[in-house]
Design an enzyme around this catalytic site. Sequence first.
Site, PDB file in Angstrom:
ATOM      1  N   GLU A   1      37.385  33.380  33.305  1.00 15.51           N
ATOM      2  CA  GLU A   1      38.467  34.308  33.694  1.00 15.51           C
ATOM      3  C   GLU A   1      37.795  35.577  34.175  1.00 15.51           C
ATOM      4  O   GLU A   1      37.059  36.210  33.414  1.00 15.51           O
ATOM      5  CB  GLU A   1      39.335  34.663  32.486  1.00 15.51           C
ATOM      6  CG  GLU A   1      39.553  33.535  31.517  1.00 15.51           C
ATOM      7  CD  GLU A   1      40.942  32.973  31.575  1.00 15.51           C
ATOM      8  OE1 GLU A   1      41.724  33.436  32.415  1.00 15.51           O
ATOM      9  OE2 GLU A   1      41.227  32.069  30.789  1.00 15.51           O
TER      10      GLU A   1
ATOM     11  N   CYS B   1      42.072  43.771  33.554  1.00 16.70           N
ATOM     12  CA  CYS B   1      41.892  42.910  34.723  1.00 16.70           C
ATOM     13  C   CYS B   1      43.182  42.810  35.508  1.00 16.70           C
ATOM     14  O   CYS B   1      43.177  42.566  36.704  1.00 16.70           O
ATOM     15  CB  CYS B   1      41.428  41.531  34.279  1.00 16.70           C
ATOM     16  SG  CYS B   1      42.531  40.804  33.086  1.00 16.70           S
TER      17      CYS B   1
HETATM   18  P1  NAD Z   1      30.993  41.688  31.965  1.00 14.24           P
HETATM   19  O1  NAD Z   1      31.010  40.552  32.904  1.00 14.24           O
HETATM   20  O2  NAD Z   1      30.046  42.779  32.221  1.00 14.24           O
HETATM   21  O3  NAD Z   1      30.674  41.174  30.479  1.00 14.24           O
HETATM   22  C1  NAD Z   1      31.431  40.148  29.882  1.00 14.24           C
HETATM   23  C2  NAD Z   1      30.588  39.432  28.847  1.00 14.24           C
HETATM   24  O4  NAD Z   1      29.530  38.744  29.523  1.00 14.24           O
HETATM   25  C3  NAD Z   1      29.902  40.356  27.832  1.00 14.24           C
HETATM   26  O5  NAD Z   1      29.942  39.754  26.577  1.00 14.24           O
HETATM   27  C4  NAD Z   1      28.482  40.435  28.351  1.00 14.24           C
HETATM   28  O6  NAD Z   1      27.549  40.737  27.357  1.00 14.24           O
HETATM   29  C5  NAD Z   1      28.289  39.036  28.870  1.00 14.24           C
HETATM   30  N1  NAD Z   1      27.220  38.866  29.868  1.00 14.24           N
HETATM   31  C6  NAD Z   1      26.738  39.787  30.727  1.00 14.24           C
HETATM   32  N2  NAD Z   1      25.751  39.245  31.476  1.00 14.24           N
HETATM   33  C7  NAD Z   1      25.615  37.961  31.087  1.00 14.24           C
HETATM   34  C8  NAD Z   1      24.796  36.878  31.506  1.00 14.24           C
HETATM   35  N3  NAD Z   1      23.908  37.010  32.481  1.00 14.24           N
HETATM   36  N4  NAD Z   1      24.938  35.684  30.896  1.00 14.24           N
HETATM   37  C9  NAD Z   1      25.856  35.519  29.903  1.00 14.24           C
HETATM   38  N5  NAD Z   1      26.664  36.510  29.471  1.00 14.24           N
HETATM   39  C10 NAD Z   1      26.555  37.711  30.063  1.00 14.24           C
HETATM   40  O7  NAD Z   1      32.508  42.198  31.872  1.00 14.24           O
HETATM   41  P2  NAD Z   1      33.080  43.415  31.012  1.00 14.24           P
HETATM   42  O8  NAD Z   1      32.577  44.681  31.615  1.00 14.24           O
HETATM   43  O9  NAD Z   1      32.884  43.178  29.562  1.00 14.24           O
HETATM   44  O10 NAD Z   1      34.663  43.258  31.282  1.00 14.24           O
HETATM   45  C11 NAD Z   1      35.274  43.752  32.418  1.00 14.24           C
HETATM   46  C12 NAD Z   1      35.517  42.646  33.420  1.00 14.24           C
HETATM   47  O11 NAD Z   1      36.228  41.588  32.811  1.00 14.24           O
HETATM   48  C13 NAD Z   1      36.374  43.089  34.592  1.00 14.24           C
HETATM   49  O12 NAD Z   1      35.850  42.557  35.770  1.00 14.24           O
HETATM   50  C14 NAD Z   1      37.737  42.471  34.279  1.00 14.24           C
HETATM   51  O13 NAD Z   1      38.550  42.269  35.416  1.00 14.24           O
HETATM   52  C15 NAD Z   1      37.342  41.204  33.602  1.00 14.24           C
HETATM   53  N6  NAD Z   1      38.398  40.669  32.743  1.00 14.24           N
HETATM   54  C16 NAD Z   1      39.089  39.570  33.154  1.00 14.24           C
HETATM   55  C17 NAD Z   1      40.124  39.070  32.377  1.00 14.24           C
HETATM   56  C18 NAD Z   1      40.926  37.859  32.804  1.00 14.24           C
HETATM   57  O14 NAD Z   1      41.662  37.336  31.984  1.00 14.24           O
HETATM   58  N7  NAD Z   1      40.819  37.406  34.035  1.00 14.24           N
HETATM   59  C19 NAD Z   1      40.439  39.704  31.174  1.00 14.24           C
HETATM   60  C20 NAD Z   1      39.689  40.814  30.777  1.00 14.24           C
HETATM   61  C21 NAD Z   1      38.666  41.285  31.574  1.00 14.24           C
END
Ligand code: NAD
Length: 526
Positions: A281, A315
């Site tokens: 997501e 999001c």
């Molecule tokens: P992010 O992608 O920076 O981090 C999300 C998670 O991924 C964290 O736990 C992070 O530590 C982990 N991560 C980072 N790099 C990684 C890698 N290389 N391999 C594996 N895991 C890794 O996102 P964020 O800043 O925590 O959240 C904001 C984003 O999430 C926004 O883009 C938002 O739109 C999206 N979001 C989407 C939904 C949805 O339902 N579509 C809901 C909430 C947030």
Amino acid sequence: MIRPNKSDNATIAENRLAGSMLIEERQNQQNEFRNEPMRDFSDKQQRDSFSKAINKSTINSVRFIDEVQAIKLIDAAESSFEFWRSIAVYQRAAKLLRAAEIIRQSRDYLSGIIIKESGKVWREADADVCEAIDFLQFYARCAVEMSLPEKLGSYPGELNEHWGEPRGITVVISPWNFPLAIATGMVAAALVTGNPVILKPAEQTSYIAKILVDFMHQAGVPRQVLLFAPGVGETVGAALVKDPRVATIAFTGSKEVGLDIIRTAYDTQSNQSIVKRVISEMGGKNAIIVDDSADLDQAVIGVRSSAFDFSGQKCSACSRCIVHKEIYDQFVNRLVASTKTLIVGDPMEPGTDVGPLIDEAAAGKVKHYVEVGKKEGKLAIGLNVPDGLEDRVGKPYVAPHIYTGINQNHKIANEEVFGPVLAIIKADSFEHALKIANATNYKLTGGVFSRKPSNLKLAKEKFRVGNLYINRSITGALVSRQPFGGFGLSGVGEKAGGAYYLRQFTVPRVCTENTMRRGFAPELKD
Ligand code: NAD
């Protein structure tokens, strides 16, 4: 392999009862799923007790693990799979229900942790906790229903049945913006369908995630079945994604990380026994269309709250508002006037509308887009951050900004800002507005304010988003009522909080039995 110990046996007896209650509930259609009611902060008593609880809550630091420790967690999850998959689904579901109850008992305290860790304002933190309770209760019910084999058609002499069984070790990687709800949803779905889970939460909100894991253990989920992997995404998260023993990755976060996980996970290694599945997501660049027939009282409040609640860090937040030229000036003036009334303040205070951003990195990114907006369009309003607020709260702020004169080719009309920055785009007609709205590869949420039935019909047909909202704000999807999720580059997978979500954590199986017996053999009892 782990086995239930004596105290687990007592739990199982209780669980059987809870399980049969769940089945009965479904059969009688009584006691249907209901969303957890949010606190009513206009009520002094609720306000006072919430204030007391959040002031008591404290955040402890969480020690991060490294890649080597992360891989050891996979060893543990591997050893618990047989046990966890073989217990009855209603026992697993009952543990979710118990976890919901434990969370409910300390919900305001948990809100306090969310406020302090993520900077959410009162109602947003409360909604986060309610959604976590909803996921647990809803998926418990769905799992029991889904576990019964489905009979396919009716053919003389043949019985065809379909069911799902757990896929295997599931890695859950969660974001910080719904630090309890989203982690709970993904964890609960994987667990209740019989999969051991390793939770890797966002670095910024590891403590609330730790509490979730503790509560799930208290509710009877064995420690080797739900494991906690706090750590850096690029190292710990990446190592978990890569391990050949992982069957499913449930991820919510940015498009960049989501696509990276998809690439890595589908690079199948020779020692894998299952092709990994990624439920991903991701982000959005969501638009609300305000047409010339819209009720502007409704539209102004709907756009304002969709764009600026939780400082635009959802999001589902609105970052593009597409306005019909006939009402453009009137709408923009009213939206600007209404935005001026927002209180930028300390999230611990009940009257605060707009709190801080999650961290300096996020603030840097949002400030960059504030500058981009100034170059690409005209700043209609940029609220100020009160002096001393950042120091007092200990987090950075960017107050709401609205830009007019934006067109679809501009950066701030295309890139996810994830902050309180709203781009306003003028449209010549409703069809033109729809064309602009659809001109992004993100397909998450969208909204329309209109009183014309023909336009609403057109929006349902042509506005290509996962969740379309009509004459209301575009955030705040509720479990079961508004199953949530996008397509395009906003995500792959079934909608969270919907009945089909759980299937993704299972392997589908079909059995065909020839029921025409050739000779009766009553002596073959077993
Ligand atoms: P992010 O992608 O920076 O981090 C999300 C998670 O991924 C964290 O736990 C992070 O530590 C982990 N991560 C980072 N790099 C990684 C890698 N290389 N391999 C594996 N895991 C890794 O996102 P964020 O800043 O925590 O959240 C904001 C984003 O999430 C926004 O883009 C938002 O739109 C999206 N979001 C989407 C939904 C949805 O339902 N579509 C809901 C909430 C947030």
